[in-house]
Design a protein around this motif. Structure first.
Motif, mmCIF file in Angstrom:
data_model
loop_
_atom_site.group_PDB
_atom_site.id
_atom_site.type_symbol
_atom_site.label_atom_id
_atom_site.label_comp_id
_atom_site.label_asym_id
_atom_site.label_seq_id
_atom_site.Cartn_x
_atom_site.Cartn_y
_atom_site.Cartn_z
ATOM 1 N N VAL A 86 -31.522 -29.985 8.749
ATOM 2 C CA VAL A 86 -31.466 -29.786 7.303
ATOM 3 C C VAL A 86 -31.877 -31.090 6.634
ATOM 4 O O VAL A 86 -31.293 -32.138 6.911
ATOM 5 N N ALA A 87 -32.880 -31.040 5.764
ATOM 6 C CA ALA A 87 -33.327 -32.220 5.019
ATOM 7 C C ALA A 87 -32.465 -32.362 3.770
ATOM 8 O O ALA A 87 -32.454 -31.475 2.919
ATOM 9 N N VAL A 88 -31.729 -33.469 3.673
ATOM 10 C CA VAL A 88 -30.806 -33.701 2.565
ATOM 11 C C VAL A 88 -31.438 -34.704 1.604
ATOM 12 O O VAL A 88 -31.658 -35.858 1.962
ATOM 13 N N GLY A 89 -31.738 -34.268 0.397
ATOM 14 C CA GLY A 89 -32.290 -35.150 -0.619
ATOM 15 C C GLY A 89 -33.807 -35.110 -0.671
ATOM 16 O O GLY A 89 -34.472 -34.511 0.178
ATOM 17 N N ASN A 90 -34.350 -35.777 -1.678
ATOM 18 C CA ASN A 90 -35.803 -35.785 -1.877
ATOM 19 C C ASN A 90 -36.546 -36.591 -0.828
ATOM 20 O O ASN A 90 -37.702 -36.305 -0.534
ATOM 21 N N CYS A 91 -35.922 -37.615 -0.275
ATOM 22 C CA CYS A 91 -36.633 -38.516 0.645
ATOM 23 C C CYS A 91 -37.166 -37.826 1.900
ATOM 24 O O CYS A 91 -38.335 -37.974 2.221
ATOM 25 N N PRO A 92 -36.355 -37.073 2.649
ATOM 26 C CA PRO A 92 -36.939 -36.417 3.827
ATOM 27 C C PRO A 92 -37.850 -35.243 3.464
ATOM 28 O O PRO A 92 -38.615 -34.770 4.297
ATOM 29 N N ILE A 93 -37.808 -34.795 2.205
ATOM 30 C CA ILE A 93 -38.662 -33.695 1.772
ATOM 31 C C ILE A 93 -40.028 -34.212 1.332
ATOM 32 O O ILE A 93 -41.064 -33.673 1.709
ATOM 33 N N SER A 94 -40.028 -35.295 0.532
ATOM 34 C CA SER A 94 -41.290 -35.774 -0.038
ATOM 35 C C SER A 94 -41.492 -37.287 0.051
ATOM 36 O O SER A 94 -42.568 -37.770 -0.269
ATOM 37 N N ILE A 133 -25.118 -26.237 4.854
ATOM 38 C CA ILE A 133 -24.526 -26.218 6.203
ATOM 39 C C ILE A 133 -23.968 -24.837 6.511
ATOM 40 O O ILE A 133 -24.173 -24.287 7.594
ATOM 41 N N LEU A 134 -23.277 -24.255 5.536
ATOM 42 C CA LEU A 134 -22.703 -22.925 5.740
ATOM 43 C C LEU A 134 -23.776 -21.844 5.809
ATOM 44 O O LEU A 134 -23.540 -20.774 6.372
ATOM 45 N N ALA A 135 -24.961 -22.107 5.259
ATOM 46 C CA ALA A 135 -26.053 -21.131 5.330
ATOM 47 C C ALA A 135 -26.719 -21.124 6.700
ATOM 48 O O ALA A 135 -27.094 -20.056 7.204
ATOM 49 N N VAL A 136 -26.897 -22.294 7.311
ATOM 50 C CA VAL A 136 -27.608 -22.351 8.598
ATOM 51 C C VAL A 136 -26.673 -22.482 9.797
ATOM 52 O O VAL A 136 -27.058 -22.132 10.911
ATOM 53 N N GLY A 137 -25.465 -22.975 9.593
ATOM 54 C CA GLY A 137 -24.534 -23.198 10.703
ATOM 55 C C GLY A 137 -24.146 -21.964 11.485
ATOM 56 O O GLY A 137 -24.193 -21.972 12.717
ATOM 57 N N PRO A 138 -23.753 -20.867 10.818
ATOM 58 C CA PRO A 138 -23.393 -19.667 11.587
ATOM 59 C C PRO A 138 -24.519 -19.147 12.465
ATOM 60 O O PRO A 138 -24.276 -18.627 13.545
#
Length: 149
Positions: A86-94, A133-138
């Motif tokens: 999971v990319a958290v924040g703008n930095c790992p996205i762009s 986290i709850l969206a992808v964790g399960p």
């Protein structure tokens, strides 16, 4: 035998590992805020580890700097299947403000590893990180043959 015991204990919980790929640490502060009593990750059965070999979900923070290109791939390879990032924040996205011409930022992180979810913001709010986290964790738990309770 130790692995069998560990699997029984971990059967219904989500384990995350925070990976800072070079940045200002703003997103790391928000991730750590999830451990406070206000958000209390553990009430959702989510635990933070420093070891990617224990993780269901890798939380990527910070822009991917030159030094982190190979390290990010190596850490991703050490995580057990299904390897959800999971990319958290703008930095790992762009790359955000760090992505300057002639700089040493190699964003997005999805150029190096598959990213299942992105949380935009500089930094994103802790509740947005928790929702991701709850969206992808399960799904990570189901893919490993475990059940979330």
């Amino acid at each position: 035998m130790f692995d069998a015991i560990k699997d029984v204990v971990r059967k219904s919980s989500i384990h995350v590992c925070i990976v800072n790929c070079g940045g200002c640490n703003g997103c790391d502060v928000e991730c750590v805020a999830l451990l406070s009593p206000r958000y209390d990750l553990e009430q959702f059965g989510i635990y933070v580890h420093n070891n990617p070999r224990e993780a269901d979900v890798l939380l990527l923070t910070g822009a991917v700097t030159e030094q982190w290109k190979d390290n990010l791939k190596r850490i991703y390879d050490k995580a057990p299947e299904p390897k959800i990032a999971v990319a958290v924040g703008n930095c790992p996205i762009s790359g955000d403000v760090f992505a300057q011409e002639g700089g040493h930022v190699n964003a997005p992180a999805s150029n190096f590893i598959p990213v299942a979810a992105e949380i935009p913001g500089c930094p994103p709010r802790p509740n947005e990180i928790l929702e991701a986290i709850l969206a992808v964790g399960p799904q990570a738990i189901a893919d490993r043959g475990r059940e979330q309770k």
